[in-house]
Design a protein around this motif. Structure first.
Motif, short mmCIF file in Angstrom:
data_model
loop_
_atom_site.label_atom_id
_atom_site.label_comp_id
_atom_site.label_asym_id
_atom_site.label_seq_id
_atom_site.Cartn_x
_atom_site.Cartn_y
_atom_site.Cartn_z
N GLN A 86 -10.59 -0.32 -4.18
CA GLN A 86 -10.02 0.54 -3.14
C GLN A 86 -10.97 0.60 -1.95
OE1 GLN A 86 -7.00 2.24 -2.85
NE2 GLN A 86 -7.69 2.84 -0.81
N TYR A 143 -4.26 7.29 2.97
CA TYR A 143 -3.38 7.57 1.84
C TYR A 143 -3.52 9.04 1.50
CZ TYR A 143 -7.82 6.97 -0.55
OH TYR A 143 -9.14 7.06 -0.91
N PHE A 156 -4.44 3.39 -2.60
CA PHE A 156 -3.20 2.72 -2.26
C PHE A 156 -2.36 2.49 -3.52
CE2 PHE A 156 -6.00 0.59 1.09
CZ PHE A 156 -5.75 1.59 2.03
N LYS A 168 0.80 -1.23 0.00
CA LYS A 168 0.00 0.00 0.00
C LYS A 168 0.83 1.27 0.00
CE LYS A 168 -2.55 -1.12 3.61
NZ LYS A 168 -3.62 -1.13 4.63
N HIS A 169 1.89 1.30 0.82
CA HIS A 169 2.62 2.55 1.08
C HIS A 169 4.13 2.43 0.97
CE1 HIS A 169 -1.02 2.63 3.85
NE2 HIS A 169 -1.26 3.67 3.07
#
Length: 196
Positions: A173, A96, A103, A57-58
């Motif tokens: 999402q 986010y 993401f 995701k990050h």
């Protein structure tokens, strides 16, 4: 090693509740399951899943910015069934930047009741190159098209998440943000459609 809700979706979603479970305390199937000798092993496995989901995701930025006490709070909140304690930390993993619209990749695993393969997992972006939101149907068409577009035209399977059959038009999402399990993965079951 699977969440109980996922096991129910895969093996018992068409049965009456409450789900009757038989627990065996002898002859542990060590070739099929990892033997967890302590709570520390279970915690380490859970945190590894959280870290894997955050990497997707990050790029691991959120989990790496957290302190050890945040990791412990996340685990203790889950272990002790303290939603607010868990969610105070997990909320950060579900956010986010607004300019990203979602993401980087969706952490998901697809399980099929009719195959020997444990699960399917691959990189999948929540936003298409043209900017439109990808849906659950888009994910399934990409990863296992036979689940939603049967060869003979008759829909023989159903898609389940947390005991619910979501619409295929649902943005992936949104599903990831609202229907992921505590490990931050979206666990999707594809099971035979009931005949009655």
């Amino acid at each position: 090693h699977y969440p109980i809700g996922l096991l129910f979706d895969l093996h018992a979603s068409n049965t009456a509740l409450p789900w009757s479970i038989t627990v065996h305390f002898k002859n542990f199937p060590e070739k099929d399951l990892l033997h967890c000798h302590s709570k520390d092993v279970i915690e380490a496995h859970f945190m590894a899943c959280i870290k894997e989901a955050d990497a997707l995701k990050h790029k691991s930025q959120v989990i790496n910015e957290m302190q050890k006490k945040d990791h412990k709070q996340l685990w203790m909140g889950l272990q002790n069934d303290k939603f607010e304690q868990f969610w105070a930390i997990n909320r950060k993993l579900m956010e986010y930047p607004p300019e990203d619209n979602g993401f980087r990749y969706i952490p998901f695993r697809i399980y099929q009741a009719t195959t020997e393969r444990p699960f399917i997992q691959k990189l999948f972006r929540p936003i298409a190159s043209g900017g439109e939101l990808h849906t659950l149907g888009d994910l399934l068409k990409d990863v296992c098209p036979g689940a939603i577009v049967p060869e003979d035209g008759e829909q023989k399977t159903q898609v389940m998440i947390h005991g619910i059959e979501p619409m295929l038009e649902t943005p992936i999402q949104w599903l990831s943000e609202h229907m992921s399990y505590p490990d931050n993965f979206l666990h999707i079951s594809i099971i035979p459609r009931p005949t009655d």
